[in-house]
Scaffold this motif. Structure first.
Motif, PDB file in Angstrom:
ATOM      1  N   PHE A   1       0.870  -1.162   0.000  1.00  0.00           N
ATOM      2  CA  PHE A   1       0.000   0.000   0.000  1.00  0.00           C
ATOM      3  C   PHE A   1       0.911   1.217   0.000  1.00  0.00           C
ATOM      4  N   GLU A   2       0.606   2.183  -0.858  1.00  0.00           N
ATOM      5  CA  GLU A   2       1.492   3.328  -1.045  1.00  0.00           C
ATOM      6  C   GLU A   2       0.771   4.635  -0.752  1.00  0.00           C
ATOM      7  N   ILE A   3       1.559   5.608  -0.304  1.00  0.00           N
ATOM      8  CA  ILE A   3       1.031   6.947  -0.092  1.00  0.00           C
ATOM      9  C   ILE A   3       1.927   7.932  -0.842  1.00  0.00           C
TER      10      ILE A   3
ATOM     11  N   GLY B   1       5.761   6.981   1.261  1.00  0.00           N
ATOM     12  CA  GLY B   1       5.890   5.827   2.137  1.00  0.00           C
ATOM     13  C   GLY B   1       5.038   4.679   1.639  1.00  0.00           C
ATOM     14  N   TYR B   2       5.157   3.552   2.343  1.00  0.00           N
ATOM     15  CA  TYR B   2       4.396   2.372   1.944  1.00  0.00           C
ATOM     16  C   TYR B   2       4.328   1.378   3.093  1.00  0.00           C
TER      17      TYR B   2
ATOM     18  N   HIS C   1       6.118  -4.719   6.971  1.00  0.00           N
ATOM     19  CA  HIS C   1       7.077  -3.607   6.906  1.00  0.00           C
ATOM     20  C   HIS C   1       6.348  -2.320   6.538  1.00  0.00           C
ATOM     21  N   THR C   2       6.649  -1.283   7.285  1.00  0.00           N
ATOM     22  CA  THR C   2       6.124   0.049   6.981  1.00  0.00           C
ATOM     23  C   THR C   2       7.307   0.994   6.837  1.00  0.00           C
ATOM     24  N   MET C   3       7.269   1.822   5.798  1.00  0.00           N
ATOM     25  CA  MET C   3       8.372   2.740   5.526  1.00  0.00           C
ATOM     26  C   MET C   3       7.833   4.135   5.213  1.00  0.00           C
ATOM     27  N   THR C   4       8.412   5.132   5.877  1.00  0.00           N
ATOM     28  CA  THR C   4       8.171   6.529   5.523  1.00  0.00           C
ATOM     29  C   THR C   4       9.525   7.116   5.162  1.00  0.00           C
TER      30      THR C   4
END
Length: 94
Positions: A14-16, A24-25, A41-44
């Motif tokens: 999922f992307e923002i 992020g995603y 995993h979450t990444m900003t």
């Protein structure tokens, strides 16, 4: 500043986007035929931190998963924290 959320099925995440830049995603893996998503995993990206980007993408991932009939395994510490703080999503956890 405009924000856009997308479910990138091909990359299982999922992307923002903020002003058309990926901010992020949240990555996931689907577990077989069980209708379970492991949000692992979450990444900003650094330049977007401190603006609630991770919270927005995780909320989107959880809502999308619920709408699609998936349960969640919150392997990512941030997803687990988010669900703890937003009990309306606790029923998704297996």
């Amino acid at each position: 500043m405009t924000t856009r959320l997308e479910h990138n099925v091909a990359d299982t995440r999922f992307e923002i986007y903020v002003d058309d830049t990926l901010a992020g995603y949240a990555d996931y893996a689907e577990r077989g035929d069980t209708k379970v998503r492991d949000l692992h995993h979450t990444m900003t990206f650094p330049e977007f931190r401190g603006h609630g980007i991770a919270a927005q993408v995780v909320e989107f991932a959880l809502k999308d998963s619920r709408d699609a009939g998936f349960s969640i395994i919150p392997t990512c510490w941030y997803v687990e924290k988010y669900i703890t703080e937003h009990q309306e999503f606790a029923d998704l956890v297996v």
